[in-house]
Design an enzyme around this catalytic site. Structure first.
Site, short mmCIF file in Angstrom:
data_model
loop_
_atom_site.label_atom_id
_atom_site.label_comp_id
_atom_site.label_asym_id
_atom_site.label_seq_id
_atom_site.Cartn_x
_atom_site.Cartn_y
_atom_site.Cartn_z
N TYR A 285 -4.88 1.23 4.97
CA TYR A 285 -4.43 2.57 4.55
C TYR A 285 -3.08 2.90 5.20
O TYR A 285 -2.15 3.37 4.55
CB TYR A 285 -5.48 3.62 4.93
CG TYR A 285 -5.21 4.95 4.27
CD1 TYR A 285 -5.76 5.25 3.04
CD2 TYR A 285 -4.37 5.88 4.87
CE1 TYR A 285 -5.48 6.46 2.42
CE2 TYR A 285 -4.09 7.09 4.26
CZ TYR A 285 -4.65 7.37 3.03
OH TYR A 285 -4.35 8.56 2.41
N HIS B 200 -3.37 19.50 1.92
CA HIS B 200 -2.53 18.52 1.23
C HIS B 200 -2.65 18.75 -0.28
O HIS B 200 -3.76 18.85 -0.81
CB HIS B 200 -3.00 17.12 1.63
CG HIS B 200 -2.27 15.98 1.01
ND1 HIS B 200 -0.98 16.07 0.54
CD2 HIS B 200 -2.65 14.70 0.79
CE1 HIS B 200 -0.62 14.89 0.07
NE2 HIS B 200 -1.62 14.05 0.19
N ASP C 106 -5.95 14.31 -5.43
CA ASP C 106 -7.29 13.87 -5.02
C ASP C 106 -7.92 14.88 -4.05
O ASP C 106 -9.11 14.79 -3.75
CB ASP C 106 -7.27 12.45 -4.40
CG ASP C 106 -6.16 12.25 -3.38
OD1 ASP C 106 -5.19 13.03 -3.39
OD2 ASP C 106 -6.27 11.32 -2.57
N HIS D 276 -3.89 4.76 -7.49
CA HIS D 276 -2.44 4.74 -7.73
C HIS D 276 -1.78 3.43 -7.27
O HIS D 276 -0.78 3.42 -6.55
CB HIS D 276 -1.72 6.00 -7.23
CG HIS D 276 -1.82 6.36 -5.77
ND1 HIS D 276 -1.58 5.47 -4.76
CD2 HIS D 276 -2.08 7.54 -5.17
CE1 HIS D 276 -1.71 6.07 -3.60
NE2 HIS D 276 -2.02 7.33 -3.83
N GLU E 158 -1.80 16.79 -2.83
CA GLU E 158 -2.05 15.66 -3.74
C GLU E 158 -3.38 15.87 -4.48
O GLU E 158 -4.34 16.38 -3.91
CB GLU E 158 -2.06 14.35 -2.94
CG GLU E 158 -1.92 13.14 -3.83
CD GLU E 158 -1.77 11.84 -3.02
OE1 GLU E 158 -1.79 11.89 -1.78
OE2 GLU E 158 -1.64 10.78 -3.66
N HIS F 130 -10.27 10.94 3.52
CA HIS F 130 -10.83 9.73 2.88
C HIS F 130 -11.62 8.94 3.92
O HIS F 130 -11.15 8.75 5.05
CB HIS F 130 -9.73 8.80 2.36
CG HIS F 130 -8.93 9.35 1.24
ND1 HIS F 130 -9.44 9.59 -0.02
CD2 HIS F 130 -7.62 9.71 1.17
CE1 HIS F 130 -8.48 10.07 -0.80
NE2 HIS F 130 -7.36 10.16 -0.11
N ASP G 10 -4.79 13.30 5.06
CA ASP G 10 -4.80 11.85 4.80
C ASP G 10 -4.58 11.02 6.07
O ASP G 10 -4.77 9.80 6.04
CB ASP G 10 -3.74 11.49 3.74
CG ASP G 10 -4.26 11.70 2.32
OD1 ASP G 10 -5.48 11.88 2.17
OD2 ASP G 10 -3.46 11.67 1.38
N HIS H 202 1.53 12.54 4.58
CA HIS H 202 2.55 11.75 3.94
C HIS H 202 3.24 12.48 2.80
O HIS H 202 4.00 11.86 2.04
CB HIS H 202 1.94 10.42 3.44
CG HIS H 202 0.95 10.57 2.30
ND1 HIS H 202 1.16 9.95 1.08
CD2 HIS H 202 -0.19 11.26 2.14
CE1 HIS H 202 0.18 10.22 0.26
NE2 HIS H 202 -0.66 11.01 0.87
#
Ligand SMILES: Cc1cc2nc3c(=O)[nH]c(=O)nc-3n(C[C@H](O)[C@H](O)[C@H](O)COP(=O)(O)O)c2cc1C
Length: 395
Positions: free
Chosen positions: A191, A78, A82, A24, A80, A224, A164, A145
């Site tokens: 990051y 989370h 991914d 992204h 999101e 990650h 994250d 986030h």
């Protein structure tokens, strides 16, 4: 791919994305990983899933440990995609009626992503879920986030599944901090600068809260990159420092150029900064990815931005970087603008205004040079650099 054992009955079962280079809009130099975790107890729990197209890898890894259909509960730290993209396909395999535990906002946001058929169960901040011999505790980490973000803490093993937080876009054969060594800190900082910077004040509060709880943390498992097992306090302390947003006495000169005039100015400004003993480097906005510019900008006390005037405006790559930087809400920085122009010369003034709007303390009026700088104007650029350097040292 082989699952990685982290503790008795605790495994990393996610996927490595070797080929992603643009995440992204963030340049993932080496690829990334979508980490997911399996806890085998009297109940079997899966923490997070992976990007949709990697669901096969996740299920294959799980099946090396247990039949995926035996998973009893899923935790979504989370929303999101991914980490949740694989959720519908995973639920098809393990049973659609199985509960998915998530935060209050997670429930709302998962419904926005996957409208039908998931058995979503809201958990409150601090709530516990017994898996049999071991217990998961959930910690709401709203806006770190995303509004739905939460951490899950496996009490008996002292493992923090941090979503994250503490992550890095890093892909390699290594899975742990001690296997990569010091080099991982740059990825972690990149990051932080690109994803978490705007939330630094909230992260500071969260760190205070977690430290106040005196949770013993043996291992931090982010969604990650590598897992922090050797010294989890190292990344926690780095976050404490980064949240303070106290940049070093250095300058970053970000610029673009069509015919090298603004570039010549940038080089002289850097030379001026060096002359007064300030660490500085030029960064060409069309050659360096915006996410690497941001990583360098995060450390710098002064951001000096140069744009030639193009069609009464600023050069597009700088509009890109400045728009991106604005959203990251930089604090405690000095700013200055410069650039070459032909006839109307709006760009340096526009850059100046954009930096001022981000609350950078502007230490110089915009420096403009008509067309190609000569020896004298180059000297004035060096002077400009020296003055910004003095302002950095004084601040
Ligand atoms: C396509 C194009 C559009 C330009 N538009 C403007 C303009 O609107 N106003 C202006 O003052 N100069 C304009 N210029 C002139 C440049 O700003 C000038 O050549 C400047 O010296 C370029 O700096 P650089 O060598 O760093 O690219 C334009 C140049 C080009 C190539």
């Amino acid at each position: 791919m082989i699952p990685k054992k982290l503790a008795e009955g605790v495994y990393e079962v996610g996927a490595i994305d070797w080929n992603v280079r643009d995440f992204h809009g963030y340049s993932t130099d080496l690829g990334s990983t979508y980490n997911a975790y399996l806890i085998v107890d009297e109940k079997i729990a899966l923490i997070d899933t992976v990007k949709k197209e990697f669901t096969g890898q996740l299920l294959e890894k799980v099946s090396q440990i247990v039949d995926p259909a035996k998973i009893d509960v899923v935790i979504s730290n989370h929303t999101e995609m991914d980490h949740s993209g694989g959720l519908p396909a995973v639920m098809e395999v393990i049973g659609k009626d199985k509960p998915i535990y998530c935060s209050k906002m997670g429930l709302k946001n998962l419904r926005r992503h996957f409208p039908a058929g998931l058995n979503l169960q809201e958990v409150a901040d601090g709530q516990e879920l017994s898996l049999g011999k071991r217990t998961l505790q959930f910690l709401e980490t709203r806006m770190i986030h995303w509004p739905d973000s939460m951490f899950s803490y496996l009490k008996e093993e002292q493992i923090l599944f941090s979503s994250d937080g503490f992550g890095q876009h890093y892909a390699g054969p290594e899975r742990f901090d001690d296997e990569v060594g010091e080099a991982i800190m740059w990825h972690a900082k990149k990051y932080f600068a690109n994803i978490l910077w705007p939330f630094a004040p909230l992260i500071q509060k969260l760190l205070d809260k977690v430290m106040g709880m005196n949770l013993p943390i043996k291992m931090i498992c982010p969604d990650h990159g590598i897992i922090w097992r050797q010294d989890p306090s190292k990344i926690i302390n780095a976050y404490v420092e980064w949240c303070k947003q106290q940049p070093e006495d250095s300058a970053l000169v970000i610029y673009d150029t069509m015919w090298h005039s603004t570039e010549a100015m940038a080089e002289q400004i850097v030379a001026g900064l060096w002359e007064v003993g300030v660490k500085a480097q030029p960064m060409h906005a069309r050659s360096v990815h915006r996410s690497d510019i941001i990583t360098a900008a995060f450390d710098a006390k002064a951001l000096i931005v140069g744009s030639p005037t193009l069609n009464n405006g600023i050069f597009p790559t700088l509009a890109d970087v400045l728009t991106y930087l604005k959203g990251l809400k930089p604090k405690n920085k000095l700013g200055a603008a410069f650039g070459s122009y032909g006839w109307s010369g709006e760009a340096p003034k526009m850059v100046h205004q954009m930096l001022a709007d981000m609350s950078l303390e502007m230490v110089e009026e915009p420096l403009r040079v008509e067309f190609v700088p000569e020896r004298e104007t180059l000297e004035s650029c060096r002077d400009f650099g020296r003055r910004v350097g003095q302002a950095i040292k004084k601040d």
